[in-house]
Design a protein around this motif. Structure first.
Motif, PDB file in Angstrom:
ATOM      1  N   VAL A 284      29.624  54.065  34.354  1.00 45.41           N
ATOM      2  CA  VAL A 284      30.686  53.619  35.251  1.00 45.41           C
ATOM      3  C   VAL A 284      30.093  53.247  36.606  1.00 45.41           C
ATOM      4  CG1 VAL A 284      32.849  54.241  36.390  1.00 45.41           C
ATOM      5  CG2 VAL A 284      32.418  55.025  34.056  1.00 45.41           C
ATOM      6  N   VAL A 285      29.150  54.052  37.095  1.00 43.95           N
ATOM      7  CA  VAL A 285      28.483  53.731  38.362  1.00 43.95           C
ATOM      8  C   VAL A 285      27.752  52.391  38.252  1.00 43.95           C
ATOM      9  CG1 VAL A 285      26.654  54.423  39.974  1.00 43.95           C
ATOM     10  CG2 VAL A 285      28.261  56.128  39.099  1.00 43.95           C
ATOM     11  N   GLU A 286      27.059  52.173  37.137  1.00 40.35           N
ATOM     12  CA  GLU A 286      26.380  50.881  36.943  1.00 40.35           C
ATOM     13  C   GLU A 286      27.374  49.732  36.913  1.00 40.35           C
ATOM     14  OE1 GLU A 286      23.804  50.881  33.525  1.00 40.35           O
ATOM     15  OE2 GLU A 286      22.111  51.559  34.739  1.00 40.35           O
ATOM     16  N   ARG A 287      28.557  49.990  36.394  1.00 39.65           N
ATOM     17  CA  ARG A 287      29.560  48.933  36.230  1.00 39.65           C
ATOM     18  C   ARG A 287      30.218  48.558  37.555  1.00 39.65           C
ATOM     19  NH1 ARG A 287      30.602  45.983  31.547  1.00 39.65           N
ATOM     20  NH2 ARG A 287      32.777  45.400  31.314  1.00 39.65           N
ATOM     21  N   ILE A 288      30.664  49.555  38.312  1.00 38.14           N
ATOM     22  CA  ILE A 288      31.511  49.252  39.470  1.00 38.14           C
ATOM     23  C   ILE A 288      30.974  49.799  40.787  1.00 38.14           C
ATOM     24  CG2 ILE A 288      33.587  49.043  38.066  1.00 38.14           C
ATOM     25  CD1 ILE A 288      34.419  51.839  39.016  1.00 38.14           C
ATOM     26  N   GLY A 289      29.806  50.458  40.753  1.00 34.54           N
ATOM     27  CA  GLY A 289      29.239  50.988  41.986  1.00 34.54           C
ATOM     28  C   GLY A 289      29.673  52.421  42.247  1.00 34.54           C
ATOM     29  N   LEU A 290      28.897  53.105  43.054  1.00 32.85           N
ATOM     30  CA  LEU A 290      29.104  54.532  43.285  1.00 32.85           C
ATOM     31  C   LEU A 290      30.428  54.831  43.979  1.00 32.85           C
ATOM     32  CD1 LEU A 290      28.072  57.428  43.190  1.00 32.85           C
ATOM     33  CD2 LEU A 290      26.795  56.975  45.298  1.00 32.85           C
ATOM     34  N   THR A 291      30.773  54.067  45.007  1.00 32.45           N
ATOM     35  CA  THR A 291      31.943  54.448  45.801  1.00 32.45           C
ATOM     36  C   THR A 291      33.237  54.367  44.985  1.00 32.45           C
ATOM     37  OG1 THR A 291      33.156  54.059  47.858  1.00 32.45           O
ATOM     38  CG2 THR A 291      32.218  52.119  46.789  1.00 32.45           C
TER      39      THR A 291
ATOM     40  N   ALA B 198      45.692  47.130  34.517  1.00 29.70           N
ATOM     41  CA  ALA B 198      44.761  46.057  34.185  1.00 29.70           C
ATOM     42  C   ALA B 198      44.326  45.255  35.413  1.00 29.70           C
ATOM     43  CB  ALA B 198      45.395  45.129  33.152  1.00 29.70           C
ATOM     44  N   GLU B 199      45.248  44.971  36.313  1.00 31.04           N
ATOM     45  CA  GLU B 199      44.896  44.144  37.471  1.00 31.04           C
ATOM     46  C   GLU B 199      43.917  44.861  38.396  1.00 31.04           C
ATOM     47  OE1 GLU B 199      45.116  41.091  38.433  1.00 31.04           O
ATOM     48  OE2 GLU B 199      46.192  40.474  36.639  1.00 31.04           O
ATOM     49  N   GLU B 200      44.144  46.156  38.623  1.00 33.79           N
ATOM     50  CA  GLU B 200      43.196  46.890  39.464  1.00 33.79           C
ATOM     51  C   GLU B 200      41.849  47.020  38.765  1.00 33.79           C
ATOM     52  OE1 GLU B 200      42.590  50.949  42.122  1.00 33.79           O
ATOM     53  OE2 GLU B 200      44.510  50.618  41.113  1.00 33.79           O
ATOM     54  N   ALA B 201      41.886  47.198  37.443  1.00 33.47           N
ATOM     55  CA  ALA B 201      40.638  47.272  36.679  1.00 33.47           C
ATOM     56  C   ALA B 201      39.850  45.973  36.813  1.00 33.47           C
ATOM     57  CB  ALA B 201      40.926  47.571  35.212  1.00 33.47           C
ATOM     58  N   ARG B 202      40.560  44.849  36.843  1.00 31.96           N
ATOM     59  CA  ARG B 202      39.881  43.555  37.026  1.00 31.96           C
ATOM     60  C   ARG B 202      39.321  43.442  38.443  1.00 31.96           C
ATOM     61  NH1 ARG B 202      40.835  38.890  39.276  1.00 31.96           N
ATOM     62  NH2 ARG B 202      42.948  39.495  39.863  1.00 31.96           N
ATOM     63  N   THR B 203      40.078  43.867  39.425  1.00 35.46           N
ATOM     64  CA  THR B 203      39.614  43.815  40.817  1.00 35.46           C
ATOM     65  C   THR B 203      38.349  44.650  41.014  1.00 35.46           C
ATOM     66  OG1 THR B 203      41.868  43.472  41.631  1.00 35.46           O
ATOM     67  CG2 THR B 203      40.253  44.280  43.221  1.00 35.46           C
ATOM     68  N   LEU B 204      38.298  45.806  40.359  1.00 35.74           N
ATOM     69  CA  LEU B 204      37.145  46.692  40.496  1.00 35.74           C
ATOM     70  C   LEU B 204      35.942  46.214  39.690  1.00 35.74           C
ATOM     71  CD1 LEU B 204      38.806  50.233  40.301  1.00 35.74           C
ATOM     72  CD2 LEU B 204      38.041  49.010  42.338  1.00 35.74           C
ATOM     73  N   GLY B 205      36.172  45.340  38.706  1.00 32.70           N
ATOM     74  CA  GLY B 205      35.075  44.861  37.872  1.00 32.70           C
ATOM     75  C   GLY B 205      34.889  45.648  36.591  1.00 32.70           C
ATOM     76  N   ILE B 206      35.843  46.509  36.252  1.00 27.06           N
ATOM     77  CA  ILE B 206      35.789  47.216  34.965  1.00 27.06           C
ATOM     78  C   ILE B 206      35.980  46.209  33.842  1.00 27.06           C
ATOM     79  CG2 ILE B 206      36.915  48.952  33.504  1.00 27.06           C
ATOM     80  CD1 ILE B 206      37.800  50.261  36.259  1.00 27.06           C
ATOM     81  N   VAL B 207      36.959  45.322  34.024  1.00 32.18           N
ATOM     82  CA  VAL B 207      37.150  44.215  33.096  1.00 32.18           C
ATOM     83  C   VAL B 207      36.949  42.912  33.864  1.00 32.18           C
ATOM     84  CG1 VAL B 207      38.747  45.512  31.644  1.00 32.18           C
ATOM     85  CG2 VAL B 207      39.669  44.049  33.455  1.00 32.18           C
ATOM     86  N   HIS B 208      36.661  41.856  33.127  1.00 29.20           N
ATOM     87  CA  HIS B 208      36.413  40.563  33.754  1.00 29.20           C
ATOM     88  C   HIS B 208      37.667  39.705  33.830  1.00 29.20           C
ATOM     89  CE1 HIS B 208      32.550  41.973  32.084  1.00 29.20           C
ATOM     90  NE2 HIS B 208      32.061  41.468  33.195  1.00 29.20           N
TER      91      HIS B 208
END
Length: 273
Positions: free
Chosen positions: A159-166, A180-190
């Motif tokens: 998860v850290v590699e995916r979206i960063g530590l913070t 889903a929208e927040e997940a996209r904003t964070l970069g969990i999903v594209h």
């Protein structure tokens, strides 16, 4: 892969250069059992050297991706006592999942996660090791481990590699569930689809793009990307230059160059085997 193995927790379907894996334990929202972990590991081992399979699509049956670890397996591990000289049953359970998710992460195939409904715990980790993730309108993502008195031991590094530590800290330490929208904003999903039809269209487009890219070059590129940050840059670039020379002198490089000059699709773009 000449024939698809029988799995009790997964449905498998090969269509052209794509293997579709459907997590199939809908009675428990596709919770991840030890058997499922073993079956996923077996499948990814089997397809690693199969050049006819270029993409793997992972999704869940009946509207859920994966709700996390299986409570029955947890209870079973609690009732076991480690024999002298053996690892704790909980350690073995947790580590087996970590080995599988690392295997998916490092697979030479393009791994696409189609996420719907519950995407929790281990399911969240699986989404985070995909090369591309698409969320349907019902998808809910979370790391609920701390709210259950445990830790996201094997998924947290990915998860850290995916979206960063913070952002990983916020999700893990508050045990949040997000849409889903927040997940996209964070970069969990594209991508986040507004409907089931749009979800299918996004998947079809992604698979068409995979078809346009040379399979060996794609695998080498993925391997190179995984090395970034783990090796000194000068040595990494030296190695990458060697790989580039091999690629451009190889059969794919020759075909790609010729196809470009002749203004035609390269041979691999029509691969339906």
């Amino acid at each position: 892969m000449e024939s698809l193995p029988h799995c009790e927790t997964l449905l498998l379907k090969k269509q052209g250069p794509t293997l579709f894996i459907t997590i199939n334990r809908p009675d428990v929202r596709n919770a991840m059992s030890l058997q499922m972990v073993a079956e996923l590991a077996t499948i990814f081992s089997q397809i690693e050297s199969d050049l006819h399979i270029r993409a793997v699509v992972i999704r869940g049956a009946d509207g859920h991706f994966c709700a996390g670890g299986d409570i029955k397996d947890m209870a079973g591990a609690r009732s076991q006592k480690a024999a002298e000289g053996e690892a704790d049953p909980f350690y073995r359970l947790n580590r087996a999942f970590g080995q599988m998710i690392q295997q998916v992460n490092e697979s030479s195939k393009v791994v696409i996660a189609v996420t719907e409904g519950a995407v929790m715990g281990g399911g969240f980790g699986l989404a985070c090791v995909s090369d591309m993730a698409i969320a349907g309108p019902t998808a809910k993502f979370g790391m609920p481990e701390t709210s259950l008195g445990v830790i996201p031991a094997q998924i947290a590094p990915f998860v850290v590699e995916r979206i960063g530590l913070t952002q990983a800290r916020r999700l893990a330490l508050l045990g949040l569930r997000i849409g889903a929208e927040e997940a996209r904003t964070l970069g969990i999903v594209h991508q986040a689809a507004g409907s089931d039809q749009e979800l299918d269209e996004m998947l079809d487009h992604a698979l068409e793009r995979v078809r346009q890219c040379a399979p060996v070059a794609t695998a080498e590129t993925k391997a190179l990307l995984h090395r970034v940050g783990h090796e000194a840059m000068s040595g990494l670039l030296d190695s990458a230059a060697e790989k580039f020379a091999e690629a451009i002198r190889g059969s794919e490089g020759a075909e790609g160059t010729m196809a470009f000059m002749q203004k035609r699709p390269p041979a691999w773009a029509g691969d339906s085997e």
